[in-house]
Motif scaffolding. Structure first.
Motif, PDB file in Angstrom:
ATOM      1  N   UNK A  83      32.920  33.167  52.865  1.00  0.00           N
ATOM      2  CA  UNK A  83      34.776  33.363  52.832  1.00  0.00           C
ATOM      3  C   UNK A  83      34.892  33.592  51.924  1.00  0.00           C
ATOM      4  N   UNK A  84      35.671  34.247  51.299  1.00  0.00           N
ATOM      5  CA  UNK A  84      36.521  34.906  49.906  1.00  0.00           C
ATOM      6  C   UNK A  84      37.602  35.601  49.960  1.00  0.00           C
ATOM      7  N   UNK A  85      37.906  35.825  48.550  1.00  0.00           N
ATOM      8  CA  UNK A  85      39.408  36.750  48.278  1.00  0.00           C
ATOM      9  C   UNK A  85      38.868  38.394  47.761  1.00  0.00           C
ATOM     10  N   UNK A  86      39.545  38.817  48.682  1.00  0.00           N
ATOM     11  CA  UNK A  86      38.696  40.737  47.977  1.00  0.00           C
ATOM     12  C   UNK A  86      40.064  40.807  47.290  1.00  0.00           C
ATOM     13  N   UNK A  87      39.631  41.990  46.122  1.00  0.00           N
ATOM     14  CA  UNK A  87      40.185  42.772  45.673  1.00  0.00           C
ATOM     15  C   UNK A  87      40.036  43.659  45.689  1.00  0.00           C
ATOM     16  N   UNK A  88      41.204  45.181  45.456  1.00  0.00           N
ATOM     17  CA  UNK A  88      40.487  46.487  46.182  1.00  0.00           C
ATOM     18  C   UNK A  88      40.902  47.760  44.963  1.00  0.00           C
ATOM     19  N   UNK A  89      40.610  48.141  44.542  1.00  0.00           N
ATOM     20  CA  UNK A  89      40.705  49.648  43.364  1.00  0.00           C
ATOM     21  C   UNK A  89      40.487  50.215  43.830  1.00  0.00           C
ATOM     22  N   UNK A  90      41.137  51.290  43.944  1.00  0.00           N
ATOM     23  CA  UNK A  90      41.101  52.526  43.847  1.00  0.00           C
ATOM     24  C   UNK A  90      41.117  53.251  42.573  1.00  0.00           C
ATOM     25  N   UNK A  91      39.723  53.981  41.972  1.00  0.00           N
ATOM     26  CA  UNK A  91      39.336  54.492  40.644  1.00  0.00           C
ATOM     27  C   UNK A  91      38.882  55.704  40.784  1.00  0.00           C
ATOM     28  N   UNK A  92      39.524  56.347  39.827  1.00  0.00           N
ATOM     29  CA  UNK A  92      38.741  58.128  39.408  1.00  0.00           C
ATOM     30  C   UNK A  92      36.825  57.884  39.305  1.00  0.00           C
ATOM     31  N   UNK A  93      36.439  59.023  39.422  1.00  0.00           N
ATOM     32  CA  UNK A  93      34.681  58.698  38.568  1.00  0.00           C
ATOM     33  C   UNK A  93      34.552  58.403  37.111  1.00  0.00           C
ATOM     34  N   UNK A  94      35.644  58.472  36.327  1.00  0.00           N
ATOM     35  CA  UNK A  94      35.544  58.384  34.718  1.00  0.00           C
ATOM     36  C   UNK A  94      36.094  57.202  34.075  1.00  0.00           C
ATOM     37  N   UNK A  95      37.544  56.331  35.764  1.00  0.00           N
ATOM     38  CA  UNK A  95      37.462  55.246  34.901  1.00  0.00           C
ATOM     39  C   UNK A  95      35.908  54.164  35.735  1.00  0.00           C
ATOM     40  N   UNK A 120      38.073  37.236  38.642  1.00  0.00           N
ATOM     41  CA  UNK A 120      36.741  37.222  38.489  1.00  0.00           C
ATOM     42  C   UNK A 120      36.553  37.965  36.864  1.00  0.00           C
ATOM     43  N   UNK A 121      35.449  37.886  36.128  1.00  0.00           N
ATOM     44  CA  UNK A 121      36.073  38.751  34.679  1.00  0.00           C
ATOM     45  C   UNK A 121      35.805  39.885  35.083  1.00  0.00           C
ATOM     46  N   UNK A 122      35.218  40.889  36.332  1.00  0.00           N
ATOM     47  CA  UNK A 122      36.036  42.300  36.817  1.00  0.00           C
ATOM     48  C   UNK A 122      37.019  42.284  36.687  1.00  0.00           C
ATOM     49  N   UNK A 123      37.936  41.342  37.612  1.00  0.00           N
ATOM     50  CA  UNK A 123      39.072  41.788  38.000  1.00  0.00           C
ATOM     51  C   UNK A 123      40.181  42.004  36.498  1.00  0.00           C
ATOM     52  N   UNK A 124      39.526  40.846  35.569  1.00  0.00           N
ATOM     53  CA  UNK A 124      40.463  40.775  34.635  1.00  0.00           C
ATOM     54  C   UNK A 124      40.180  41.815  33.371  1.00  0.00           C
ATOM     55  N   UNK A 125      38.945  42.243  33.479  1.00  0.00           N
ATOM     56  CA  UNK A 125      38.228  43.518  32.525  1.00  0.00           C
ATOM     57  C   UNK A 125      40.014  44.998  33.515  1.00  0.00           C
ATOM     58  N   UNK A 126      39.167  44.606  34.513  1.00  0.00           N
ATOM     59  CA  UNK A 126      40.680  46.021  35.039  1.00  0.00           C
ATOM     60  C   UNK A 126      41.993  45.820  35.006  1.00  0.00           C
ATOM     61  N   UNK A 127      42.057  44.501  34.961  1.00  0.00           N
ATOM     62  CA  UNK A 127      43.033  44.412  34.287  1.00  0.00           C
ATOM     63  C   UNK A 127      44.073  44.874  33.077  1.00  0.00           C
ATOM     64  N   UNK A 128      42.718  44.650  32.005  1.00  0.00           N
ATOM     65  CA  UNK A 128      42.914  45.204  30.650  1.00  0.00           C
ATOM     66  C   UNK A 128      43.016  46.590  30.342  1.00  0.00           C
ATOM     67  N   UNK A 129      42.323  47.243  30.991  1.00  0.00           N
ATOM     68  CA  UNK A 129      42.273  48.799  31.307  1.00  0.00           C
ATOM     69  C   UNK A 129      43.593  49.674  32.174  1.00  0.00           C
ATOM     70  N   UNK A 130      44.403  48.121  32.605  1.00  0.00           N
ATOM     71  CA  UNK A 130      45.853  49.395  32.783  1.00  0.00           C
ATOM     72  C   UNK A 130      45.819  48.795  34.625  1.00  0.00           C
ATOM     73  N   UNK A 131      43.984  49.058  34.974  1.00  0.00           N
ATOM     74  CA  UNK A 131      44.134  49.287  36.501  1.00  0.00           C
ATOM     75  C   UNK A 131      44.274  47.965  37.603  1.00  0.00           C
ATOM     76  N   UNK A 132      45.447  47.734  38.261  1.00  0.00           N
ATOM     77  CA  UNK A 132      45.370  46.726  39.233  1.00  0.00           C
ATOM     78  C   UNK A 132      45.416  46.472  40.345  1.00  0.00           C
ATOM     79  N   UNK A 133      44.987  45.316  41.170  1.00  0.00           N
ATOM     80  CA  UNK A 133      44.394  45.956  42.955  1.00  0.00           C
ATOM     81  C   UNK A 133      45.497  46.483  43.353  1.00  0.00           C
ATOM     82  N   UNK A 134      45.323  47.066  44.202  1.00  0.00           N
ATOM     83  CA  UNK A 134      45.800  48.703  45.624  1.00  0.00           C
ATOM     84  C   UNK A 134      45.497  47.848  47.035  1.00  0.00           C
ATOM     85  N   UNK A 135      46.462  48.330  47.575  1.00  0.00           N
ATOM     86  CA  UNK A 135      46.552  48.691  49.039  1.00  0.00           C
ATOM     87  C   UNK A 135      45.223  49.117  49.396  1.00  0.00           C
TER      88      UNK A 135
END
Length: 252
Positions: free
Chosen positions: A28-40, A209-224
C-alpha cells in the motif's frame, strides 16, 4: 535492449532480495513516476542519496521482465484510467525473464493510494484466467470495493518488455525502480520501442522520499505515465489520451 550504464549502478552497494523485501515491502503506497532520458537517469544514480543500495542477485543489478496486461474487449481498465475514475484497477501477469517465474497481480487505486495484491504462478490458460486466477482477481476487486463482474471478460491486451533496476533508500522504507529498454507489443502484433526512455518510479508510504526531492532539485517533476495506458495510447491514436498528452508529445 539498452540498459543503464553498468558503471552507474556499480558505484552503489548491493542489497539482497530477502533484505529488500523485509525492509521495504510496500503493497500500500504512493507512487510518483518520472519519464527521463538515459543521461538524466544516470545522473540521478551518480547523485543518489547516501546509503542507497541496489538490488543484486548473483552479481546481477538489473533484470528482464515481461508484463502482460489484461483488459476487457472495450478496454475498461484503460478507460477508467483515461477518464480519471477515482476507483480503478489493473490486472496483469509478470514474468521474470531470467528465472521464468512469475505471478498474477491486481492493482487497485483509490485517489492517490495504490494497493497491490499478488498470487504466485502463471494463471493464464489459452488467453483466459484459470479458475484460481479468476477467483483471486474477484477477491482482490471485492476487497477494494470494485465490481468483479468483468473478470470473465479479461483477455491479454498488451505485452511490455523492459529491464529493471531497483534501489532501496536508507532508513526510509522506500524503493525506486528504473525501467529501461521499453518495448510494447499489442495483441495484433504491433510493436513500439523506446530504447532511450527511462521510467523512474518512487514508491513510498506517502510523503516525498529523498529521490523525489533530488529529482525536483534537478528540474524533474512527477508526470502522468502508465506503461500500460501510455503505451496503448501511443499504439492507437483513436483512444482518449488527454491525460497523457504531455508524456506522449515529449517521449513518444
Amino acid at each position: 535492449m539498452r540498459t543503464l550504464s553498468p558503471s552507474a549502478l556499480a558505484a552503489l552497494p548491493p542489497i539482497g532480495l530477502e533484505e529488500l523485501v523485509a525492509s521495504s515491502e510496500l503493497l500500500t503506497r504512493v507512487d510518483r513516476k518520472y519519464a527521463l532520458d538515459r543521461s538524466a537517469a544516470e545522473l540521478l544514480l551518480d547523485l543518489a542519496p547516501t546509503g542507497t543500495r541496489v538490488l543484486t542477485i548473483d552479481d546481477r543489478r538489473g533484470f528482464g521482465y515481461t508484463t502482460t496486461y489484461l483488459d476487457t474487449p472495450d478496454l475498461l481498465t484503460y478507460q477508467l484510467a483515461a477518464r480519471r475514475r477515482r476507483r480503478r484497477f489493473k490486472v496483469r501477469t509478470r514474468r521474470y525473464d531470467t528465472s521464468g517465474t512469475g505471478y498474477l497481480e491486481v492493482k487497485t487505486r483509490d485517489g492517490s493510494r495504490t494497493v497491490k495484491t499478488r498470487l504466485d504462478g502463471d494463471h493464464l490458460l489459452e488467453g483466459r484466467l484459470d479458475a484460481e486466477g479468476a477467483g483471486f482477481v474477484r477477491g482482490a476487486l471485492t476487497a477494494a470495493g470494485v465490481s468483479d463482474r468483468y473478470v470473465t471478460e479479461l483477455r491479454p491486451t498488451l505485452d511490455i518488455h523492459y529491464h529493471r533496476s531497483t534501489l532501496q533508500l536508507a532508513d526510509e522504507g522506500s524503493r525506486v525502480t528504473l525501467d529501461t529498454g521499453l518495448r510494447w507489443e499489442a495483441a495484433d502484433g504491433t510493436v513500439l520501442e523506446r530504447p532511450d526512455l527511462v521510467v523512474v518510479e518512487t514508491k513510498s508510504t506517502g510523503r516525498a522520499c529523498s529521490v523525489d526531492r533530488l529529482l525536483w532539485s534537478l528540474g524533474h517533476r512527477p508526470g502522468r505515465i502508465s506503461k500500460y495506458a501510455t503505451g496503448l495510447a501511443a499504439l492507437d491514436a483513436a483512444l482518449p489520451a488527454n491525460r497523457w498528452t504531455r508524456t506522449l508529445r515529449d517521449h513518444f
